[in-house]
Design a protein around this motif. Structure first.
Motif, mmCIF file in Angstrom:
data_model
loop_
_atom_site.group_PDB
_atom_site.id
_atom_site.type_symbol
_atom_site.label_atom_id
_atom_site.label_comp_id
_atom_site.label_asym_id
_atom_site.label_seq_id
_atom_site.Cartn_x
_atom_site.Cartn_y
_atom_site.Cartn_z
ATOM 1 N N TYR A 1 48.789 45.462 32.478
ATOM 2 C CA TYR A 1 47.910 45.483 33.649
ATOM 3 C C TYR A 1 48.750 45.470 34.918
ATOM 4 C CZ TYR A 1 44.671 44.262 29.971
ATOM 5 O OH TYR A 1 43.946 44.262 28.798
ATOM 6 N N PRO A 2 48.799 46.600 35.653
ATOM 7 C CA PRO A 2 49.672 46.704 36.824
ATOM 8 C C PRO A 2 49.066 46.027 38.050
ATOM 9 C CG PRO A 2 48.462 48.747 36.521
ATOM 10 C CD PRO A 2 48.080 47.853 35.372
ATOM 11 N N GLY A 3 49.937 45.679 38.973
ATOM 12 C CA GLY A 3 49.506 45.060 40.219
ATOM 13 C C GLY A 3 50.649 44.327 40.872
ATOM 14 N N ASP A 4 50.336 43.513 41.882
ATOM 15 C CA ASP A 4 51.392 42.821 42.625
ATOM 16 C C ASP A 4 51.579 41.376 42.186
ATOM 17 O OD1 ASP A 4 49.131 41.621 43.584
ATOM 18 O OD2 ASP A 4 49.310 42.389 45.622
ATOM 19 N N CYS A 5 50.909 40.976 41.116
ATOM 20 C CA CYS A 5 51.103 39.645 40.518
ATOM 21 C C CYS A 5 50.568 38.498 41.365
ATOM 22 C CB CYS A 5 52.575 39.375 40.203
ATOM 23 S SG CYS A 5 53.258 40.494 38.969
ATOM 24 N N THR A 6 49.753 38.775 42.354
ATOM 25 C CA THR A 6 49.195 37.689 43.163
ATOM 26 C C THR A 6 47.792 37.352 42.675
ATOM 27 O OG1 THR A 6 48.315 39.265 44.779
ATOM 28 C CG2 THR A 6 50.516 38.349 45.187
ATOM 29 N N LEU A 7 47.446 36.086 42.756
ATOM 30 C CA LEU A 7 46.110 35.660 42.370
ATOM 31 C C LEU A 7 45.102 36.063 43.445
ATOM 32 C CD1 LEU A 7 46.661 32.072 40.919
ATOM 33 C CD2 LEU A 7 45.693 34.035 39.714
ATOM 34 N N PRO A 8 43.898 36.450 43.054
ATOM 35 C CA PRO A 8 42.887 36.751 44.066
ATOM 36 C C PRO A 8 42.480 35.481 44.805
ATOM 37 C CG PRO A 8 41.902 36.700 41.887
ATOM 38 C CD PRO A 8 43.379 36.586 41.689
ATOM 39 N N GLU A 9 41.961 35.657 45.990
ATOM 40 C CA GLU A 9 41.502 34.509 46.764
ATOM 41 C C GLU A 9 40.385 33.793 46.009
ATOM 42 O OE1 GLU A 9 39.492 33.605 51.145
ATOM 43 O OE2 GLU A 9 40.326 35.587 50.663
ATOM 44 N N GLN A 10 40.475 32.482 45.966
ATOM 45 C CA GLN A 10 39.486 31.705 45.228
ATOM 46 C C GLN A 10 38.113 31.857 45.846
ATOM 47 O OE1 GLN A 10 40.698 27.679 44.626
ATOM 48 N NE2 GLN A 10 38.996 27.204 43.256
#
Length: 357
Positions: free
Chosen positions: A146-155
């Protein structure tokens, strides 16, 4: 060697082979576990005994091969721990019985979860909850894709789904131990056992038999722990690159919550060795698995399935995992469903509704 001696030796070997086949045909029980099947082991020794309960009929819906993609109130994307069609004791049945939620299961095999969830049919009718379930040892293959920037979405704060218990029927069943009048499957199984245990089989051990320090963890005659050979780590889990798995998990959570507007929950299915590592003679720390490390690195909380499975075994529950299989037994599925329910309540994703609609 004379022709006569050659014929006698050949006929003698053939007679011995046929005697082995006949013995297996008469004595072998039908295979019901994946570990006994892959290892060519006897269900008589490792099959579970006694009675268990299952839902009749099942409450969960499975997407069958060839069916069009559809959405539902709750979408489960999981592996064989979730796709237990026909067994009747899957965790989803227990979960639906407590919540009344409409739940549809997709098998993780075939395409990544984000590709499935991008289907127009799901986009048009987004689910209210997405549950991503994976066996522990499948995570290294599934999550890094699963590609992306490895940051968690805002809660975010999600509107809780109202839930309530629903009625269901169950029945008691026992493991099948006789073939009846079926002859072909008897012969097929006999040949399978001979092939896996024959002297010409030079492949490495598929199944490991590990001695336990307790003899009351399973209902089988043989209390040995059966696991797949690859389930036993050679040293530790550092080679699995926990950070990459954590990254994939964060990216998938981001995708689901941003693109579908639905909360994303991970349901881990610990490996059998991880769950029983505390009772394996000569166990190494690596036997306990890497799920706690992945939860910590990813920053994504999850239901306490692993801890509850281990607590149940410590308290004397038998067949939390089936002795002849790599999957949960009825007890393990119920424990997983209860852990999921309590997690969703504690995080505000569901709320108990006094009255059924």
């Amino acid at each position: 060697m004379s022709a006569r001696t050659y014929n006698i030796v050949l006929l003698g070997l053939l007679a011995c082979f046929l005697a082995v086949v006949i013995h297996l045909v008469v004595t072998q029980e039908p295979v019901s576990g994946d570990l006994t099947r892959v290892g060519g082991l006897a269900e008589h020794d490792f099959g579970w005994r006694g009675q268990k309960a299952r839902f009749d009929p099942e409450l969960v819906r499975y997407r069958k091969p060839g069916q069009p993609v559809a959405s539902a109130q709750v979408l489960v994307i999981g592996d064989s721990f979730s796709h237990q069609s026909g067994h009747g004791f899957g965790w989803q049945n227990h979960f639906i019985a407590r919540t009344g939620l409409d739940l549809l299961v997709y098998h993780l095999r075939g395409q990544p979860a984000d590709k499935l969830l991008s289907d127009p049919a799901i986009r048009r009718h987004p689910p209210k909850l997405v549950i991503y379930q994976s066996a522990e040892l499948s995570l290294p293959d599934h999550l890094p894709r699963y590609p992306g920037d490895c940051t968690l979405p805002e809660q975010r704060r999600w509107a809780p789904l109202p839930v309530h218990p629903v009625p269901y029927r169950s029945k008691v069943y026992e493991r099948r131990t006789t073939w009846g009048g079926e002859m072909k499957p008897r012969i097929d199984q006999a040949m399978h056992v001979i092939k896996l245990n024959g002297f010409w089989n030079t492949s490495p051990a598929r199944i490991r038999l590990l001695p336990l320090t307790r003899g009351d963890l399973f209902s089988s005659r043989d209390p040995t722990l059966l696991v797949y050979g690859y389930d036993v780590p050679a040293d530790d889990w550092r080679s699995l690159e926990i950070e990459k798995m954590a990254c994939g998990l964060r990216n998938l959570k981001t995708f689901v919550e941003r693109e579908l507007g639905a909360p994303f929950v991970v349901l881990y299915a610990p490996g059998k060795l991880s769950a029983y590592s505390g009772y394996v003679a000569g166990a190494r720390p690596s036997f306990a698995g890497f799920i706690p490390a992945l939860i910590e690195r990813s920053g994504i909380a999850a239901p306490e399935v692993r801890d509850r499975l281990m607590q149940a075994s410590a308290a004397g529950s038998r067949d939390v995992y089936l002795p002849n299989d790599s999957h949960w037994g009825e007890t393990g599925h119920r424990i997983a469903a209860d852990a999921l329910y309590d997690f969703l309540r504690s995080t505000g994703l569901i709320r108990a509704d006094a009255a059924a609609p």
